[in-house]
Design a protein around this motif. Sequence first.
Motif, short mmCIF file in Angstrom:
data_model
loop_
_atom_site.label_atom_id
_atom_site.label_comp_id
_atom_site.label_asym_id
_atom_site.label_seq_id
_atom_site.Cartn_x
_atom_site.Cartn_y
_atom_site.Cartn_z
N ASP A 144 51.62 1.78 -25.86
CA ASP A 144 52.62 0.65 -25.99
C ASP A 144 52.56 -0.27 -24.71
OD1 ASP A 144 53.12 1.23 -28.58
OD2 ASP A 144 55.02 2.44 -28.07
N ILE A 145 52.59 0.55 -23.46
CA ILE A 145 52.68 -0.34 -22.33
C ILE A 145 51.56 -1.15 -21.91
CG2 ILE A 145 52.66 0.13 -19.81
CD1 ILE A 145 54.67 2.44 -20.33
N LEU A 146 50.15 -0.58 -22.35
CA LEU A 146 48.94 -1.25 -22.22
C LEU A 146 49.12 -2.43 -23.08
CD1 LEU A 146 46.63 1.74 -21.56
CD2 LEU A 146 47.24 0.09 -19.82
N LEU A 147 49.35 -2.24 -24.52
CA LEU A 147 49.22 -3.31 -25.41
C LEU A 147 50.15 -4.53 -25.05
CD1 LEU A 147 49.16 -1.16 -28.71
CD2 LEU A 147 47.28 -2.57 -27.50
N GLU A 148 51.46 -3.98 -24.32
CA GLU A 148 52.38 -5.23 -24.08
C GLU A 148 52.48 -5.52 -22.61
OE1 GLU A 148 56.00 -3.59 -25.47
OE2 GLU A 148 55.04 -2.78 -27.51
N ASN A 149 51.30 -4.95 -21.86
CA ASN A 149 51.29 -5.45 -20.55
C ASN A 149 52.72 -5.11 -19.73
OD1 ASN A 149 48.65 -6.53 -20.25
ND2 ASN A 149 49.40 -8.29 -21.64
N LYS A 150 53.26 -3.98 -19.99
CA LYS A 150 54.58 -3.80 -19.40
C LYS A 150 54.23 -2.75 -18.18
CE LYS A 150 57.53 -4.32 -23.35
NZ LYS A 150 58.70 -3.52 -24.26
N SER A 151 55.13 -2.36 -17.51
CA SER A 151 55.15 -1.55 -16.35
C SER A 151 55.19 -0.10 -16.72
CB SER A 151 56.30 -1.81 -15.27
OG SER A 151 56.11 -0.91 -14.18
N PHE A 152 54.47 0.91 -15.77
CA PHE A 152 54.52 2.45 -16.17
C PHE A 152 55.62 3.05 -15.44
CE2 PHE A 152 49.93 1.62 -17.54
CZ PHE A 152 50.05 2.34 -18.46
N ASN A 153 56.56 2.01 -14.85
CA ASN A 153 57.78 2.67 -14.14
C ASN A 153 58.31 3.76 -14.78
OD1 ASN A 153 57.27 0.70 -11.90
ND2 ASN A 153 58.87 -0.50 -12.46
N ASN A 154 58.60 4.79 -14.03
CA ASN A 154 59.37 6.01 -14.78
C ASN A 154 58.65 7.05 -15.67
OD1 ASN A 154 61.39 5.36 -12.39
ND2 ASN A 154 62.24 3.81 -14.02
N ILE A 155 57.55 6.31 -15.99
CA ILE A 155 56.75 7.12 -16.94
C ILE A 155 55.98 8.14 -16.27
CG2 ILE A 155 55.11 7.05 -19.00
CD1 ILE A 155 57.43 5.51 -19.55
N LYS A 156 56.13 9.34 -16.68
CA LYS A 156 55.40 10.61 -16.28
C LYS A 156 54.26 10.64 -17.17
CE LYS A 156 59.53 13.35 -14.39
NZ LYS A 156 59.93 14.55 -14.75
N GLY A 157 53.24 11.71 -16.36
CA GLY A 157 51.92 11.93 -17.01
C GLY A 157 50.86 10.90 -17.12
N VAL A 158 51.00 9.85 -16.06
CA VAL A 158 50.11 8.65 -16.02
C VAL A 158 49.92 8.44 -14.63
CG1 VAL A 158 51.80 6.95 -16.43
CG2 VAL A 158 49.41 6.44 -16.79
N VAL A 159 48.88 8.04 -14.23
CA VAL A 159 48.54 7.48 -12.71
C VAL A 159 48.01 5.86 -13.08
CG1 VAL A 159 46.92 7.51 -10.91
CG2 VAL A 159 47.60 9.67 -11.76
N TYR A 160 48.81 5.10 -12.33
CA TYR A 160 48.50 3.54 -12.55
C TYR A 160 48.50 2.71 -11.37
CZ TYR A 160 53.52 3.59 -12.08
OH TYR A 160 54.79 3.90 -11.51
N ARG A 161 48.50 1.54 -11.62
CA ARG A 161 48.46 0.68 -10.27
C ARG A 161 49.71 -0.22 -10.41
NH1 ARG A 161 43.27 0.26 -11.72
NH2 ARG A 161 41.80 1.23 -10.34
N LYS A 162 50.53 -0.37 -9.07
CA LYS A 162 51.56 -1.34 -9.19
C LYS A 162 51.45 -2.03 -7.74
CE LYS A 162 56.54 -1.78 -9.47
NZ LYS A 162 57.70 -0.97 -9.47
N ASN A 163 51.23 -3.38 -8.03
CA ASN A 163 51.15 -4.38 -6.73
C ASN A 163 50.07 -3.74 -5.80
OD1 ASN A 163 53.56 -5.63 -7.49
ND2 ASN A 163 55.04 -4.32 -6.50
N GLY A 164 48.85 -3.38 -6.45
CA GLY A 164 47.74 -2.91 -5.70
C GLY A 164 47.76 -1.72 -5.32
N GLN A 165 48.98 -0.85 -5.44
CA GLN A 165 48.87 0.42 -5.11
C GLN A 165 48.84 1.52 -6.20
OE1 GLN A 165 49.33 1.44 -1.63
NE2 GLN A 165 48.96 -0.80 -1.47
N VAL A 166 48.03 2.41 -5.98
CA VAL A 166 47.84 3.72 -7.00
C VAL A 166 49.26 4.24 -6.93
CG1 VAL A 166 46.74 5.57 -7.58
CG2 VAL A 166 45.52 3.87 -6.78
N GLY A 170 54.60 12.06 -11.51
CA GLY A 170 54.66 13.12 -11.70
C GLY A 170 54.23 13.62 -13.03
N LYS A 171 53.91 14.72 -13.09
CA LYS A 171 53.51 15.44 -14.76
C LYS A 171 54.37 15.49 -15.59
CE LYS A 171 49.83 18.16 -12.14
NZ LYS A 171 49.36 19.53 -11.98
N GLU A 172 53.82 15.20 -16.84
CA GLU A 172 55.04 15.58 -18.13
C GLU A 172 55.09 16.87 -18.22
OE1 GLU A 172 57.31 15.09 -20.25
OE2 GLU A 172 56.70 13.21 -20.56
N SER A 173 55.97 17.59 -18.85
CA SER A 173 56.01 18.94 -19.11
C SER A 173 54.79 19.23 -20.21
CB SER A 173 57.43 19.31 -19.67
OG SER A 173 58.45 19.08 -18.82
#
Length: 584
Positions: A144-166, A170-173
């Motif tokens: 959903d985030i990728l389709l809607e070009n939204k931010s991964f803020n506060n989503i666990k279980g994913v490594v992503y970039r924000k403002n050029g920073q990786v 943290g991990k999802e249970s």
Amino acid sequence: MKDILFINTIDNCLDNSSICINLGTLSLATILKKDKYDVEIIDFNYLYRKKYIKYHNEYHKDTDNMVKYILKFNPKIVDFYTMTNSYCTSLLLAKKLKEKRPDIKILFGGPQASLTAIDSMKAFPWIDAIGVGEGELTIKKLVDILLENKSFNNIKGVVYRKNGQVCFNGKESLIEDLDSLPMLDYSLVNVEDLSAMPLDVGRGCPFGCIYCSTKTFWQRYFRLKSSERIIREIKFVIDNYGIRTFNFVHDIFTVNKLKVMEFCDLLLKNKINIKWRCSARIDTLDEEMIKKMKESGCESIYLGIETGSERMQKIINKNLNLSDVKSKIKILNKYKIEVTASFIYGFPGETIDNVRETLRLIDILRKEGVKHTQLHLLGILPGTELYEKLKDKLVFSNNISDISNDKTISCIPKNIILKNKSVFCQYFDFDSELRSTLIYLDKFNAVFYSFLFNNMFMTYKILMEYYNNELLDFFLDFKEVNYNILSDSEDITKIKNIIDALKRFVFTKDFDKYTSLVREIFKFEINIFNFMYFDNIKEKKFHYMYNVYDIKKNGILDDITQKKPIEIKITRIKDCHIKLEKVV
């Protein structure tokens, strides 16, 4: 237009692997399809094996073909499932896709990407996100985030970039109740060519072997589905696809004896007639369990024994009691359960005598009836204690484990590999005289030792008598004569090359008092092999200087200095069935 394509790339075993399906990919695709996403799974292993796409074995042609095939679906997201031996292919294919269609979102998942996620995101800007760990709880959020070009803020279980920073939140249970997962939607994959259906019966290994990355991926959290759920899945496959052979996918299915006995009893109670195989540790098996497993349809077991050295068992934290191995194998043989026993060599601190012990155990198990023995050169994998211990000492090398075989590694610039050791640690080696001395021991075991044992047993037996049953000494002499063929990974498994290499060895090496006899026995057994599989004639006669007929028939050697010339007739009965007769 597809919302998301799931990609399984080539695993570089096209010639000798059976068609299979990837359960992790199928599980994620099933979840999305249930929620009305437009999904598709593309398995290039399947497409190439079925010749729906022509395989060139050339990186540029094959990845170009894969890109064209993917783009036909006009996807919004492309998700790659990554393993050690397909990571380079996935990376390079993803890069080409991004160059052709920058708007496509590239998502990586699976063990290799998950265990190297932060460093992979830093190194490869064409990856938009990497799912870490089990994906079933996060896949809808990520899509959903990728389709809607939204931010991964506060989503666990994913490594992503924000403002050029990786970034990583943290991990999802891990999933506690595996029964909560939906039944797999097999309409998303091709099952018509499967010889056995893989079944996800549980996840996680509670043990702590220092060379293994799966314990890190699953966080040593051992879980089994309920017996009722597994039975339900089995019935579904039987009813819908008629498949009655199953491969239970779990690192160690037999950890919980009560659960295994319960499952077997439920199969028997419901009179479900199937054949199944699983993986186990030798110390989790006893005769009561083995008997019950056999009664319920178990036909084969994969055992990771790893080393025949008590010392190395402790060092690698495997901690098997090797005195139990032979007795457990006898029990498995008693109930006619086929065994594959796997071993590893080349550990830090391992000595030549430790490897001798491993090879002795391999030979003993083969003589005890174990049909398949694997021997792998240790590979340094991400997420292991060995990597953490050796990471500052690793150097790029061509001496790598077969589990890391990815032909496209040569297509990645060496400077990228050297800068990203943590991502590509499987292609690095450490300074070890043992590993240098025993280079190609794994190939020798898999190809030449196995061929002799299975097809030329008396030749093998005489050679092993000459070498005092030391398989290692046999290998060292063989390598000296056949180094070039051992180093040729492309041609080593061709029957002609196997026979030529063995012939070169037998007729080059001086075996002292055994020399004449082993050469005659070798000629006899090669003549039988060629007649069975290659000669298109009804019968043929051969002359030998020793009574090779009785030697092979009785499996014992007479006075080896006494030559007894003999003529033998080989007659074809049907196909590969033949009859041997002495000519009077």
